[in-house]
Design an enzyme around this catalytic site. Sequence first.
Site, PDB file in Angstrom:
ATOM      1  CE  LYS A 149     -32.271 -25.076  15.415  1.00  0.00           C
ATOM      2  NZ  LYS A 149     -33.162 -25.834  16.296  1.00  0.00           N
ATOM      3  CB  CYS A 166     -36.182 -24.754  25.128  1.00  0.00           C
ATOM      4  SG  CYS A 166     -35.876 -25.970  23.859  1.00  0.00           S
TER       5      CYS A 166
END
Lengths: 246, 304
Positions: free
Chosen positions: B43, B129
């Site tokens: 992550k 992102c």
Amino acid sequence: MPRFLELKVADCKRLNADYFELWLEAPSLAPLCKPGMFFELKAQTAAQERKLFKPISVAGVLNDRISFIIKAIGPGTRALAEVQPGETLFALGPLGNDFPLVEGKNVLLVSGGVGWPPLGFLSDLLKERNKITHIHGGAGASDIFPCDRAYTVDGSAGEKGLVTQDLPQILTDQNIDIIYSCGPLPMIGAVQKIAPKIPHFASLEAYMACGLGACHGCVVPVGESYLRVCADGPVFNAADIRWEEI
Amino acid sequence: MNRLATSLGKLSLQSPITVASGTFDTGYFDLFEQNILGAYTTKTITMQPKAGNPPPRIFETEAGLLNTIGLQNPGLKGFLSEELPRLRDLLDIPLIVSFSGSSVAEFEAILETLEKEEGIAGYEINVSCPNVEKEGIAFGAEPDVVFALACALASKSSRELIFKLSPNVTDIAQIAIAATEGGASSLALINTLYGAAIDWKTGRFRTSNPVCGYSGTALKPVALALCHKVAQAVKTPILALGGIHTWQDALEFFYAGASAIALGTAFYSDPLAAVKLHQGLKDHLEEKELALSELIGKASLPLP
């Protein structure tokens, strides 16, 4: 350790217009199931192939079988309602933590709608060694399951109103030592607000994707962070939840 | 002979299947063997810990999943003390650490810290992102900024340097060229599209942040087109992702020029998607007596 299996459906029967009970054959998993734990379930239909699993609490265990009481509300749960005995479905579990058990206490169970099954399971385990009062509420008569006092918003069964409306009286009359709850967050929050000093363990419902703690999609504000309902819960100490953010 | 062997820049992969950052955790290795995967990507981590966005964070749509997780992570220190030792012990496959920063200097500082740690095969630079206001999107949208960032990072590491590109830009090929010229040794594409959903009964957004990242089935044609576009623009190896579920999906991406692929949302509809993809690909290549490397970039136009 959770497992991902195709489990055989032993039985699937309608309980009323909204709810059905599903029994799965799972000899290796049934002994692992404790109240509070859940499975990610999915029907093996073409329409469900690319869809998320549905997190469903264990409602009970009998020998090699696990039962689930499910409300058919969307395509995923409706597809589960249509499975036939002998067919298989996808199951990932058992997942999550479980309720801590007590002995010799005056226990109050508070459930709302689909929050009943895990507390029904818990009640089976606690009733021998504790005095249990179970209050349960829902929108209408179909949401009502066996309990000591039932409440419906539309007044179609039990008393008209919310499950929390007589709570202060019940806490005093029954001299309640500990509360277990499961249902919508506002219901659990209301219980916590009325009884902030009584130990209170709540199993939370959440929109969920992976079920394994990977995606961080199902969080709730707990303590100083966001915790995952699937992997850190679903059972939390209700006092630790940041209710002001819900 | 391992027909599935591939490479991603400096990395030799025994399987072309990897995982999309943020979608996967080692908990899945309770369900299948890690060597189904060619690499493990973490992550995204940031310098400071991030609480992430309030719930609700996810919503399932007709053909994909909306998410607004908000890069929840324990921060670089937390990663080094809690996560990295565990991953080093557990993993037999290459570890790729995904990270993001709020300035070029912060990206550099994170990389410099990670460079001192053993057991890391490469980095995925998250410049795309779309969830967090400052971090990510401003970097990934500007070719000049991507070039400068790639230069800064490439000069400090000899490990594999993967730039993860966003589809939410005017021309992804320009970003790919900038990353390549700056020193990126491979490119991961695509990150999530923008997406949103509103409850028509109440008029309320379904997620706490109205504009989410959109992943899953619906992305596949978009990702395939952009994979082709980037493969035409640069020779840099491509790690393709976006809506991939099956071995047939994966083949399309290899033909379009991808050297490896990643699964993400697919795990949420089938936790064994990677296992099935691996087996299907292996069987197909054996039947055709081909190695994966022979297919990469070999897409051709339809017959007239």
